[in-house]
Design an enzyme around this catalytic site. Structure first.
Site, PDB file in Angstrom:
ATOM      1  N   GLU A 172       0.802  -1.233   0.000  1.00 30.00           N
ATOM      2  CA  GLU A 172       0.000   0.000   0.000  1.00 30.00           C
ATOM      3  C   GLU A 172       0.833   1.281   0.000  1.00 30.00           C
ATOM      4  OE1 GLU A 172      -3.052   0.026   2.963  1.00 30.00           O
ATOM      5  OE2 GLU A 172      -4.074  -1.688   2.094  1.00 30.00           O
TER       6      GLU A 172
ATOM      7  N   GLU B  94      -5.465  -8.707   0.617  1.00 31.94           N
ATOM      8  CA  GLU B  94      -6.151  -8.410   1.881  1.00 31.94           C
ATOM      9  C   GLU B  94      -7.625  -8.152   1.582  1.00 31.94           C
ATOM     10  OE1 GLU B  94      -4.551  -5.126   4.207  1.00 31.94           O
ATOM     11  OE2 GLU B  94      -2.498  -5.819   3.891  1.00 31.94           O
TER      12      GLU B  94
END
Ligand code: PNW
Length: 499
Positions: free
Chosen positions: A209, A405
């Site tokens: 991220e 995720e």
């Protein structure tokens, strides 16, 4: 030839085929599509390929603990969490889930769950305590033990090199991601890890991220900031940090491949923003495509990663705030990936509109369904449209995608005397997983699913107050208790069907 067969026949290169044997070849029993449409519909409904990567995900600082053990030095998250007022209740990752000492029990929990894949991250300051220079063998040995335990249980390790715990030494030395110096240090760290663990790990992710650790860590005015907790006001400064992260990713991809002895898979885990056409008609789907490429920050991160160029529309809008780009940078950033990890939690509804950009995003009002965190609105279709736009908007027809995720915080109960009935998580995961299955059925190259997270852990600025685990952790005793969602996911894995 339908879309799925076209894709699988043409799209995958040899590497992906070696690493994902049979996965994309529709091994779901006889395909009845041609003979009996009704039966085909039932057959297709909710089933996953037999070699689908069923996994679970965690990250080092969130569960390892042992923060000062065996030569580990502080990361920016140690400093940040020990700074008064930064994390709810003053929680830190000093002990966390004590996974450093209890990893065998935790692998046992994975084995019982039935996962064959595990995504974890390596703590950079555990293995190279000063960020550059000497490798701490004791730190590397922990990951060797972990990988051996995983492999003994038939679980494939997927290692992420950077899940936000930058060595504090590099923050002090040159301001961390603000400096271009980090690009070489990160690549050297990648090389050291492939040298140390490459006989055990073949599946690598570079960064987790970029948007979160750059803009939320170094940017402005976030209510739940991340380490190092800076507030650089100029957008250009934030975009330059993103640029450095992109370069570090590219350089690390090269480093991993150069150091690997055999075939390996190189990926990145990104939380690009999915846009969901509020009505699934061609005009609104086109609006979703435009939104995907034109809205901050997809054009700044996922677009250059996958296409080698900042999105031109996005770039034009940045004007003088655009990052400085040197000759050769875009080539370095644009490394061919073996797979793409998609971290998906929520999304934004969009529709066609007569605006300069050609779309408008829609608000979620106060009573809109959300999980036990304010930002976590329930938008199950985001996972389908996110997967789809990698192909449709960015043209990546050959790129295997896995969900690196997906998950939610639950609202309790936190009783340790009876089953944890996290019905909200079961509801959430079921809705999202059905949308993953829809993408599989439509022929998009989705190869795996790693729910976040295997167990409750340190939820960054929220400390231990938010619980994302399939397994409950009693932090006072370190007792692990599988929740209802663990039992539910166990059945999904066992049957290959999401019901
Ligand atoms: C991810 N958002 O972060 C991280 O990779 C995990 O470490 C973290 O525990 C998990 O999601 C849950 O938060 C995110 O605002 C942070 O949309 C923020 C967002 C999404 C993911």
């Amino acid at each position: 030839m339908d879309r799925r067969h076209f894709l699988t026949a043409t799209a995958l290169g040899a590497t992906a085929n070696q690493l994902l044997p049979g996965l994309l070849h529709g091994q779901r029993g006889p395909d009845l599509a041609e003979s009996d449409p009704q039966a085909a519909l039932q057959k297709a409904s909710r089933t996953f390929p037999t070699n689908f990567w069923w996994g679970a995900a965690t990250a080092a600082y969130q569960l390892e603990g042992a923060a000062a053990e065996d030569g580990r030095k502080p990361s920016i998250w140690d400093t940040f969490s020990h700074t008064k007022g930064k994390v709810v209740n003053g929680d830190t990752g000093d002990v966390a889930c004590d996974h450093y000492h209890r990893y065998k029990d935790d692998v046992e929990l994975m084995a019982e769950l039935g996962v064959k894949h595990y995504r974890f991250s390596i703590s950079w300051p555990r293995v190279i305590p000063d960020g550059r220079g000497t490798v701490n063998q004791k730190g590397v040995d922990f990951y060797k033990r972990l990988c051996d335990e995983l492999r003994a249980h038939g679980i494939t390790p997927h290692a992420t090199l950077y899940h936000w715990d930058l060595p504090q030494a590099l923050q002090d030395k040159y301001k961390g991601w603000q400096s271009r110096e980090i690009v070489n240090d990160f690549a050297d760290y990648a090389t050291a890890m492939v040298n140390g663990l490459g006989d055990r790990v073949t599946h690598w992710m570079t960064l987790n991220e970029i948007l979160t650790f750059s803009v939320v860590g170094y940017g402005v005015g976030n209510t739940a900031p991340h380490a190092p907790g800076l507030a650089l006001a100029r957008k250009k400064d934030q975009l330059q940090i993103i640029h450095h992260a992109l370069l570090a990713h590219g350089h690390a991809c090269q480093a991993i491949r150069a150091a690997a002895k055999g075939t390996c898979s190189v990926a990145i885990a990104e939380n690009f923003s999915p846009y969901v056409p509020v009505v699934e008609t061609p005009e609104h789907i086109e609006a979703a495509r435009l939104a995907f490429t034109r809205t901050d920050f997809n054009g700044a991160i996922i677009t250059p990663l996958l296409t080698g160029k900042y999105d031109p529309y996005w770039l034009a809008q940045q004007g003088a705030e655009a990052p400085d780009v040197k000759a050769g940078d875009m080539e370095l950033i644009h490394q061919k990936l073996d797979a793409l990890g998609f971290n998906c939690y929520t999304g934004t509804y969009v529709r066609a509109a007569n605006t300069p950009a050609g779309f408008e995003t829609l608000d979620t009002f106060e009573g809109y369904p959300r999980m036990a965190l304010p930002w976590l609105t329930l938008v199950p279709e985001s996972i389908y449209w996110g997967i789809r736009m990698i192909t449709d908007a960015l043209g990546q027809k050959a790129l295997p995608i896995f969900i690196s995720e997906n998950g939610c915080a639950d609202s309790g109960p936190v009783s340790s005397t009876r089953e944890m009935q996290d019905t909200d998580r079961v509801m959430y995961l079921r809705q999202y997983l059905r949308q993953v299955q829809r993408a599989v059925d439509d022929g998009y190259p989705v190869v795996g699913y790693f729910p976040w997270s295997l167990m409750d852990n340190f939820e960054w600025a929220e400390g231990y107050t938010k619980r994302f685990g399939l397994v409950h952790v009693d932090y006072a005793t370190q007792k692990r208790t599988p929740k209802l969602s663990y039992r539910w996911f166990q059945q999904v894995i066992k049957s290959g069907v999401v019901r």
